[in-house]
Design an enzyme around this catalytic site. Structure first.
Site: not given
Length: 378
Positions: A242, A245, A361-363
């Site tokens: 996270r 990103v 992306v990434e949650g």
């Protein structure tokens, strides 16, 4: 800020990377975005510089950078082109999974291949397992000295380039998320197939595809960590993913801001550069505040990761703030360029398309809000 945070050697390294991106990536970024192709020749040059192994430990052949320095480099790269950066760094979280769960033999074997230029894909997401990782349907069934893996993974970064995958599959359906395991899977094994490259809204040069595993047999020695502890490995790497990103979003936003400022200084309306108009100045000021706020959140979360302190809330705040601010900054950059901002001839059009990626992306950012809220209310 860099001079305060980094050593002279680190600053020199970042400047070297900036110079490479300015000379090698900037001139081709629009062409490869338009063609939706991976610029492999320049990727190979970047790999020769070691830009794909920045956070791999030195003892395994990597640069061994601390995480704060790493995200600063990622930010600098993304100021020029985030799609190119994603190709170089898509395997970083997969490598972290190996570092956390792998044996010494697995680490030596895996890292040696990555250092030599192998691409790695992280296989988690499925049709019904996006934000809810525990819903993974792919299975890995023990059969003597092997596991047989079946399932399809979606949105695999570097999926069609990968030489190896880190695959998460259920080894015990009855245990839900506590029955997921992680495996190293070679891309050339019988039963591994790749779908067509996804044609996406943004990051056109980036490689994303589905990967299917049809009765793929892998040695039991390719299991990372213990059986049924794969979900634990994903949770241990989430914060790094996270924050990485978030750093990409900061870099992209800074690139959009830099271009908008440059344009506003040259574009003349009403007899003066539009940067002298208060309305435009206010927009640029808000964009600068948004970028710098996000940057400080990213650096704070990265410093927490380096220190070994709890950082899940900080990582989610960084990802949420950076990606939302990036979307707003890129939108305003298009607005400042007016009609030109809608044309592919100008980079802010691409910045705007790419920005949406980082809110998902990434949650997704809704998931980040859930993480933050639950942590506050514990």
């Amino acid at each position: 800020m860099k001079q305060y945070l980094l050593t002279e050697d680190q600053i020199s390294f970042i400047d070297m990377v900036k110079d490479f991106f300015a000379k090698e990536v900037l001139p081709i970024r629009a062409e490869y975005d338009e063609k939706e192709e991976v610029p492999m020749e320049v990727i190979k040059k970047a790999m020769d510089m070691g830009l794909h192994i920045l956070d791999i430990p030195e003892e395994y052949g990597g640069a061994g950078l601390d995480f704060l320095t790493y995200v600063m480099l990622v930010e600098e790269m993304c100021k020029v082109d985030d799609a190119f950066t994603s190709i170089l760094n898509a395997g970083s979280i997969a490598c972290k999974v190996v570092e956390l769960g792998g044996t010494e033999e697995q680490k030596n074997m895996f890292y040696r291949k990555v250092v030599e230029g192998a691409f790695v894909g992280m296989c988690i997401t499925e049709a019904d397992a996006g934000s809810d990782v525990s819903a993974i349907a792919a299975t890995a069934v023990r059969d003597g000295g092997e596991y047989v893996i079946d399932g399809t993974k979606l949105f695999v970064s570097n999926g069609s380039l990968a030489d190896h995958y880190i695959v998460f599959a259920s080894t015990d359906k009855s245990k839900g998320s506590r029955g997921i395991s992680a495996f190293i899977v070679d891309a050339d094994l019988p039963g591994v197939s790749r779908g067509k490259r996804e044609s996406k809204l943004g990051c056109h040069a980036g490689d994303t595809c589905a990967v299917t595993f049809d009765h793929v047999r892998v040695p039991a020695g390719n299991l990372l960590g213990k059986e049924n502890e794969g979900f634990k490995l994903t949770m241990q790497t989430l914060d790094r993913g996270r924050v990485k990103v978030a750093a990409m979003a900061v870099g992209l936003a800074q690139g959009a801001l830099d271009y908008a400022v440059s344009y506003a200084k040259e574009r003349v309306q009403f007899g003066q550069p539009i940067c002298r108009l208060q309305g435009v100045q206010f927009m640029l000021a808000d964009m600068e505040a948004a970028v710098e706020t996000a940057r400080q959140m990213v650096y704070h979360a990265a410093a927490l990761i380096d220190s070994g302190m709890p950082c899940s809330r900080a990582a989610s705040i960084a990802k949420l703030t950076a990606s939302d601010n990036c979307m707003k900054v890129c939108t305003d950059a298009v607005q400042i360029l007016g009609g030109y901002g809608l044309c592919r001839e100008y980079p802010v059009e691409r910045f705007f398309r790419n920005a949406k990626t980082y809110q998902i992306v990434e949650g997704t950012n809704q998931i980040q809000r859930m993480v933050i809220g639950r942590d506050l209310c514990r």
